[in-house]
Every structure is written in structure tokens, then in C-alpha cells.
Design an enzyme around this catalytic site. Structure first.
Site, short mmCIF file in Angstrom:
data_model
loop_
_atom_site.label_atom_id
_atom_site.label_comp_id
_atom_site.label_asym_id
_atom_site.label_seq_id
_atom_site.Cartn_x
_atom_site.Cartn_y
_atom_site.Cartn_z
N LYS A 1 5.84 7.77 -6.13
CA LYS A 1 4.51 8.05 -6.69
C LYS A 1 3.93 9.31 -6.02
O LYS A 1 4.45 9.77 -5.02
CB LYS A 1 3.59 6.83 -6.48
CG LYS A 1 4.13 5.54 -7.12
CD LYS A 1 4.00 5.52 -8.64
CE LYS A 1 4.99 4.59 -9.32
NZ LYS A 1 4.54 3.26 -9.62
C1 LIG Z 1 4.82 1.89 -10.16
C2 LIG Z 1 3.96 1.19 -11.13
C3 LIG Z 1 3.49 -0.12 -10.91
C4 LIG Z 1 3.99 -1.02 -9.83
O1 LIG Z 1 3.96 -0.55 -8.57
P1 LIG Z 1 4.94 -1.15 -7.44
O2 LIG Z 1 4.39 -0.58 -6.20
O3 LIG Z 1 6.32 -0.67 -7.77
O4 LIG Z 1 4.84 -2.64 -7.49
C5 LIG Z 1 2.60 -0.65 -11.83
N1 LIG Z 1 2.20 0.04 -12.91
C6 LIG Z 1 2.65 1.28 -13.17
C7 LIG Z 1 2.15 1.98 -14.38
C8 LIG Z 1 3.55 1.88 -12.30
O5 LIG Z 1 4.00 3.12 -12.58
#
Ligand SMILES: *Cc1c(COP(=O)(O)O)cnc(C)c1O
Length: 369
Positions: A190
Site C-alpha cells: 500500500k
Molecule cells: C488491501 C485492501 C484491504 C485489506 O487490507 P489487509 O491489510 O490486506 O487486510 C481491504 N480493502 C481494500 C480495497 C484493499 O485494497
């Protein structure tokens, strides 16, 4: 070779600071909670302009704990988008509620607010918009509809840390400050990534904040005093907090660089493929730079041959996943279905050089000739 992401360059840049921060935690011997986590929560709160930040174990945890903290549970319906990472839907189900899917606006890939009201029933309790690819959903319209119907709004801000909603020129609140609560992911890829799993909840409501904190920590108010059933153990890890505190001060300039690369791609690819639309109310932070083309699969294979990475977010909308078939029939959410056939995300990260961006542009243009 142009990889889709490059996490090593970032570590090399910050190595001495990160190693020092990790050493500090290891020397202190306090591995759960502590000052690193509370300091990070404060720093995130200042950066995002939201009074309460609650660190949790992942973005998925952030979403379902926030839903529960907002009072959503069994018997409730939550309206969301089929064009998202599956965690958005899982969070609704883990909270005990039912996801109700509404189609996207094909220009932005985000929930189409014009379709929301038709999906509202007497069981609807919340709307869960996703700020897909780093561009905020149309939160003005979504918020107005929610208010009219007495619904909660939970932002899935997993891809949107640092993105803004440009309301009226002077004020541009950030994702995380646009609903009743928000869930963020700090997954390594991210825009702000830990070196493992982490996430957090934001809210301006002290009651929701307190409830989220209770739920994330075994429903306990004081040590060994449990005031909520079925709590969780969901923590933002202390070592991860120390790493994230080194990285957070760089986030604005990294997002800026992503926007710069996006402008290069826009110029080089306009008229060649469909480039992303930036909505007039959105400051896009390009978690992904996602183009559209009916020849997506062949273009991806061509890029791969030339050493250019790319990736599909997402190849199937939620209702066409085997686990979620009962939510909506095929053909009923046509814009999400078509987007899933046509989208392709190009290499995008702050350490991509101009030269690499030009190589990506060249490769896409070469295919289209
Ligand atoms: C990455 C993501 C999540 C979940 O995050 P994690 O930390 O992997 O549990 C939820 N929603 C969206 C849109 C994402 O891109």
C-alpha cells in the site's frame, strides 16, 4: 525490466533509520503496544486530520471492527461495490451483516451514487464505499444520501492514505475524515506499507473509537475486565509501528511522485488506451495507475515479453467469485463486469524513474501500433 513494485529501494533509502528504530524496540523488550504504537496513532491522527486513530492487525480487521463499533451486525444490510478487493465484503460478513452490491461508475471505478437509493431497504444500516486505486469515492453525494436515510458511512480507505476530497477549494479533507469511520490497510504494497500486516481505524466519534478499541482488545476495559463478548486480538505490531514512524514523514512526497508519474503516463498514453479519469472532487494518489483496453489480456502478455510488469485489479467482480455467487446474478452489475475484463494496472511506485516510466509508455505504444 520494469517491475510493478519495488520495496527494496525504499528500504535501502531508509535503512539506517529503520534499523535504528527496530533496535530501539528490541532493546526496550516491549513488543505489544507501548509508546511506538501510541506515537504512530498520534502522528497518523495529525496527518489525516481525524481525532481518533486505533491501530489494528490489518486492513480487513480495521473494516470489520469498525463495522461492529458502528453498531452493525446480524440482520443488517451494508451497501458496497462489487469491484474491490474481497476483504471489503468479508468484513461485512464477519461483522454478521449482509453485503448488498451496487454497480460502479465506469469513469472512476467507484460506487455510482445514482444507484444507491434503489438499493436501500428497511434493513440497510450502512454504506461502505471503497476509494479504489487511491481516488476518493463521491463522498459528498454518498454522505447526503446516508444522512437522508439515517445510514452510517464506513470508508474503505485501504488504498487511499493521503488522498483528498476537494470539497470547495479551501477545504480538502483527507480520506479517513469523510465518513463516520474508516478502515486503512498498511499491507506492504500500500502507499504507506509496513513490513508485514498492519492496519488502523479512524473516526471523529469518541464513542466509536472507544468501542473499536474495546473490541480489538478482547472486549476488555481494564486488564482482565471484559465488557464485550466476542472481542478480538487485533493489534498494530510494535515493530511495525517503529518502521511506519520512519516512513510516514515521506508519504506526502512519495504520493507526489506517484502523481508525477501518472502525469507522464497520461501524456504518453492518451489516445492509445483509456487512461484513468481524475474526478473533479478528487486528489488521486495513484495507489494503482489503471488503464482500460478491450485487448487487456494480449496487452499484458506483450508487456510481459518486454519485461514490463502489470497486474489486474481485479479479474472478477465479487458477485462472480465462487464464494459470492448468491449476492447478484451475472449481468446485473454490467459496469463492474466490463471493468474486470478491461483493467490493467501499470508499474507505479515512488521509486520508478522517469526512464522506466518512458519504457512502460514505449511498450504500451508499441503494442498499439
Ligand atoms: C488491501 C485492501 C484491504 C485489506 O487490507 P489487509 O491489510 O490486506 O487486510 C481491504 N480493502 C481494500 C480495497 C484493499 O485494497
Amino acid at each position: 525490466m520494469v517491475p510493478i513494485i519495488d520495496l527494496q529501494s525504499e528500504y535501502r533509502l531508509l535503512k539506517s533509520e529503520i534499523d535504528t528504530a527496530l533496535g530501539r524496540v528490541l532493546e526496550a523488550g516491549a513488543f505489544v503496544g507501548g509508546t511506538e504504537v501510541s506515537a504512530l496513532e498520534r502522528e497518523l491522527s495529525d496527518y489525516l486530520g481525524v481525532p481518533h486513530v486505533i491501530g489494528v492487525g490489518s486492513g480487513t480487521d480495521a473494516l470489520f471492527i469498525a463495522l461492529r463499533a458502528l453498531g452493525i451486525g446480524p440482520g443488517d444490510e451494508v451497501i458496497t461495490t462489487p469491484f474491490t478487493f474481497i476483504a471489503t465484503l468479508e468484513a461485512i460478513q464477519i461483522a454478521g451483516a449482509k453485503p448488498v452490491l451496487v454497480d460502479i461508475d465506469p469513469a472512476t471505478f467507484n460506487l455510482d451514487p445514482k444507484l444507491l437509493e434503489a438499493a436501500i431497504t428497511e434493513r440497510t444500516k450502512a454504506i461502505l464505499p471503497v476509494h479504489l486505486y487511491g481516488q476518493v469515492a463521491p463522498m459528498g453525494e454518498i454522505g447526503a444520501i446516508a444522512e437522508r436515510h439515517g445510514l452510517k458511512v464506513l470508508e474503505d480507505a485501504a488504498q487511499a492514505i493521503g488522498a483528498r476530497y476537494c470539497a470547495n477549494g479551501s477545504q480538502s479533507p483527507m480520506a479517513g475524515a469523510l465518513g463516520h469511520a474508516a478502515g486503512f490497510s498498511l499491507y506492504p504494497t500500500k502507499n504507506l506499507g509496513a513490513y508485514g500486516d498492519a492496519g488502523f481505524i479512524t473516526t471523529a466519534d469518541p464513542t466509536v473509537a472507544e468501542e473499536a478499541r474495546l473490541l480489538a482488545s478482547h472486549g476488555q476495559k481494564a486488564r482482565y475486565h471484559h465488557v464485550r463478548p466476542a472481542g478480538y486480538t487485533s493489534r498494530l505490531d510494535t515493530l511495525q509501528a517503529a518502521i511506519l514512524r520512519v516512513k510516514l514523514p515521506h508519504l506526502e512526497s512519495w504520493n507526489q511522485r506517484r502523481r508525477q508519474i501518472a502525469r507522464m503516463y497520461d501524456q504518453g498514453l492518451k489516445g492509445v488506451v483509456q487512461t484513468p479519469t481524475q474526478a473533479p472532487y478528487a486528489l488521486h494518489i495513484y495507489h494503482q495507475y489503471t488503464i482500460r483496453t478491450p485487448e487487456r489480456d494480449r496487452l499484458q502478455a506483450f508487456l510481459k515479453e518486454r519485461g514490463v510488469g502489470s497486474s489486474i485489479h481485479y479479474p472478477l467482480p465479487a458477485h462472480l467469485q465462487p464464494a459470492y455467487r448468491e449476492l447478484a446474478p451475472e449481468g446485473s452489475l454490467p459496469h463492474a463486469e466490463q471493468a474486470a475484463r478491461e483493467v490493467l494496472s501499470l508499474p507505479m511506485h515512488p521509486f520508478l524513474s522517469d526512464l522506466q516510466a518512458e519504457q512502460v509508455i514505449e511498450a504500451v505504444r508499441a503494442y498499439s501500433k
